[in-house]
Design a protein around this motif. Structure first.
Motif, PDB file in Angstrom:
ATOM      1  N   ALA A  15       3.114  -0.566 -15.747  1.00 33.27           N
ATOM      2  CA  ALA A  15       1.843  -1.146 -16.194  1.00 33.27           C
ATOM      3  C   ALA A  15       0.898  -1.420 -15.019  1.00 33.27           C
ATOM      4  O   ALA A  15      -0.302  -1.612 -15.211  1.00 33.27           O
ATOM      5  CB  ALA A  15       2.096  -2.437 -16.953  1.00 33.27           C
ATOM      6  N   GLY A  16       1.467  -1.451 -13.803  1.00 41.32           N
ATOM      7  CA  GLY A  16       0.635  -1.691 -12.626  1.00 41.32           C
ATOM      8  C   GLY A  16       0.963  -2.983 -11.904  1.00 41.32           C
ATOM      9  O   GLY A  16       0.144  -3.491 -11.122  1.00 41.32           O
ATOM     10  N   THR A  19       1.032  -2.369  -8.080  1.00 40.09           N
ATOM     11  CA  THR A  19      -0.325  -2.037  -7.625  1.00 40.09           C
ATOM     12  C   THR A  19      -1.194  -3.294  -7.594  1.00 40.09           C
ATOM     13  O   THR A  19      -1.860  -3.574  -6.591  1.00 40.09           O
ATOM     14  CB  THR A  19      -0.940  -0.961  -8.561  1.00 40.09           C
ATOM     15  N   LEU A 177      -9.187  -3.305 -13.395  1.00 42.15           N
ATOM     16  CA  LEU A 177      -9.050  -2.197 -12.441  1.00 42.15           C
ATOM     17  C   LEU A 177      -9.213  -0.881 -13.189  1.00 42.15           C
ATOM     18  O   LEU A 177      -8.520  -0.650 -14.185  1.00 42.15           O
ATOM     19  CB  LEU A 177      -7.679  -2.230 -11.762  1.00 42.15           C
TER      20      LEU A 177
HETATM   21  N1  ATP Z   1      -5.578   1.442 -11.479  1.00 44.63           N
HETATM   22  C1  ATP Z   1      -4.802   2.494 -11.154  1.00 44.63           C
HETATM   23  N2  ATP Z   1      -5.374   3.677 -10.815  1.00 44.63           N
HETATM   24  C2  ATP Z   1      -4.596   4.745 -10.502  1.00 44.63           C
HETATM   25  N3  ATP Z   1      -3.256   4.735 -10.483  1.00 44.63           N
HETATM   26  C3  ATP Z   1      -2.640   3.584 -10.814  1.00 44.63           C
HETATM   27  C4  ATP Z   1      -3.366   2.403 -11.145  1.00 44.63           C
HETATM   28  N4  ATP Z   1      -2.470   1.430 -11.407  1.00 44.63           N
HETATM   29  C5  ATP Z   1      -1.255   1.947 -11.246  1.00 44.63           C
HETATM   30  N5  ATP Z   1      -1.338   3.254 -10.886  1.00 44.63           N
HETATM   31  C6  ATP Z   1      -0.210   4.176 -10.645  1.00 44.63           C
HETATM   32  O1  ATP Z   1       0.638   4.094 -11.789  1.00 44.63           O
HETATM   33  C7  ATP Z   1       2.006   4.106 -11.396  1.00 44.63           C
HETATM   34  C8  ATP Z   1       2.691   2.818 -11.853  1.00 44.63           C
HETATM   35  O2  ATP Z   1       2.084   1.727 -11.174  1.00 44.63           O
HETATM   36  P1  ATP Z   1       2.955   0.554 -10.543  1.00 44.63           P
HETATM   37  O3  ATP Z   1       4.090   1.090  -9.768  1.00 44.63           O
HETATM   38  O4  ATP Z   1       2.016  -0.378  -9.886  1.00 44.63           O
HETATM   39  O5  ATP Z   1       3.506  -0.088 -11.908  1.00 44.63           O
HETATM   40  P2  ATP Z   1       4.663  -1.167 -12.072  1.00 44.63           P
HETATM   41  O6  ATP Z   1       4.305  -1.977 -13.275  1.00 44.63           O
HETATM   42  O7  ATP Z   1       4.890  -1.889 -10.813  1.00 44.63           O
HETATM   43  O8  ATP Z   1       5.921  -0.232 -12.387  1.00 44.63           O
HETATM   44  P3  ATP Z   1       7.470  -0.711 -12.456  1.00 44.63           P
HETATM   45  O9  ATP Z   1       7.608  -1.367 -13.792  1.00 44.63           O
HETATM   46  O10 ATP Z   1       8.254   0.558 -12.330  1.00 44.63           O
HETATM   47  O11 ATP Z   1       7.689  -1.658 -11.326  1.00 44.63           O
HETATM   48  C9  ATP Z   1       2.001   4.295  -9.880  1.00 44.63           C
HETATM   49  O12 ATP Z   1       2.111   5.658  -9.603  1.00 44.63           O
HETATM   50  C10 ATP Z   1       0.628   3.775  -9.460  1.00 44.63           C
HETATM   51  O13 ATP Z   1       0.164   4.386  -8.260  1.00 44.63           O
END
Ligand code: ATP
Ligand code: MG
Length: 221
Positions: A15-16, A19, A177
């Motif tokens: 979900a991000g 990030t 974002l």
């Molecule tokens: N606003 C954005 N714009 C472009 N790419 C994004 C954006 N947000 C996240 N991503 C991409 O989406 C993917 C998942 O994001 P991220 O790793 O931050 O999620 P997460 O919730 O931490 O995942 P997990 O649950 O596996 O820990 C990554 O490849 C990241 O670079």
């Protein structure tokens, strides 16, 4: 002053969380704040992000530490570190009911829930709301905000999904974002958004707006 603690949480993988954690922590640290990223996810993605720049001489501006082994004692471990930082941002695993997530929510002043505006993502996020409500038994002042991530403005789907967000029961941050290559590049480079320089001017403005709104929410906490 003791650190303001932000837990970035969501049941939904991808979900991000990481990030949002790294963009926010990097932006706060670039503005001179003392920031700790507490990486509570055993995947250690935040730790990896911060190590990516070493060979190119790019240093992530905040301290990043693996705390995933703290499990249900994370809130106690962070309390001990709170006087050394202005902000602690916790990146958590995609698991609403994990002991480390519960402990992060117990420590936090603010929970941020990144959500991608798609119905599937939203349904998968419902359990994190329950985890936040549960955490308030021990941490009654816990605030929570949804943060729309990978926003694609002016699409019918985005409008429809944004219309569903109030039903979620957690208020939405005004800042969001957009989906931007700059955010992926930032992870690959291992820096904060400022490390991308002028080519990321729009992304820098977007992250600045997010940081300012969150600083405002936490003022006086
Ligand atoms: N606003 C954005 N714009 C472009 N790419 C994004 C954006 N947000 C996240 N991503 C991409 O989406 C993917 C998942 O994001 P991220 O790793 O931050 O999620 P997460 O919730 O931490 O995942 P997990 O649950 O596996 O820990 C990554 O490849 C990241 O670079
Ligand atoms: Mg992650």
């Amino acid at each position: 002053m003791s650190a303001k603690i932000i837990a970035v949480v969501n049941q939904k993988g991808g979900a991000g969380k990481t990030t949002l954690t790294m963009l926010l922590a990097g932006s706060l640290a670039d503005r001179g704040k003392r920031v700790l990223v507490a990486d509570a996810d055993a995947q250690n993605t935040a730790v990896h992000w911060s190590s990516m720049g070493a060979s190119a001489g790019i240093a992530f501006p905040a301290e990043v530490e693996d705390v995933s082994g703290e499990e249900n004692k994370l809130h106690k471990a962070l309390r001990k570190r709170a006087d050394d930082f202005d902000y602690i941002v916790i990146d958590s695993p995609p698991a609403a009911t994990a002991p480390v997530t519960a402990s992060a929510l117990r420590a936090a002043h603010l929970a941020l829930v990144p959500v991608i505006p798609s119905p599937l993502d939203l349904w998968a996020s419902v359990r994190i709301r329950e985890a936040i409500i549960l955490a308030r038994h021990k941490n009654p002042d816990l605030e929570a905000r949804l943060v729309v991530n990978q926003m694609q403005p002016n699409t019918v789907l985005a409008r429809e999904v944004l219309g569903m967000l109030p039903e979620f029961g957690i208020p939405m941050l005004a800042a969001s974002l957009k989906s931007r290559t700059a955010y992926r590049q930032c992870a690959a480079l291992g820096g904060s958004i400022l490390s991308l320089g002028n080519r990321a001017a729009l992304a820098v403005m977007e992250v600045d707006a997010l940081r300012r709104e969150i600083e405002g929410l936490l003022r006086g906490r």
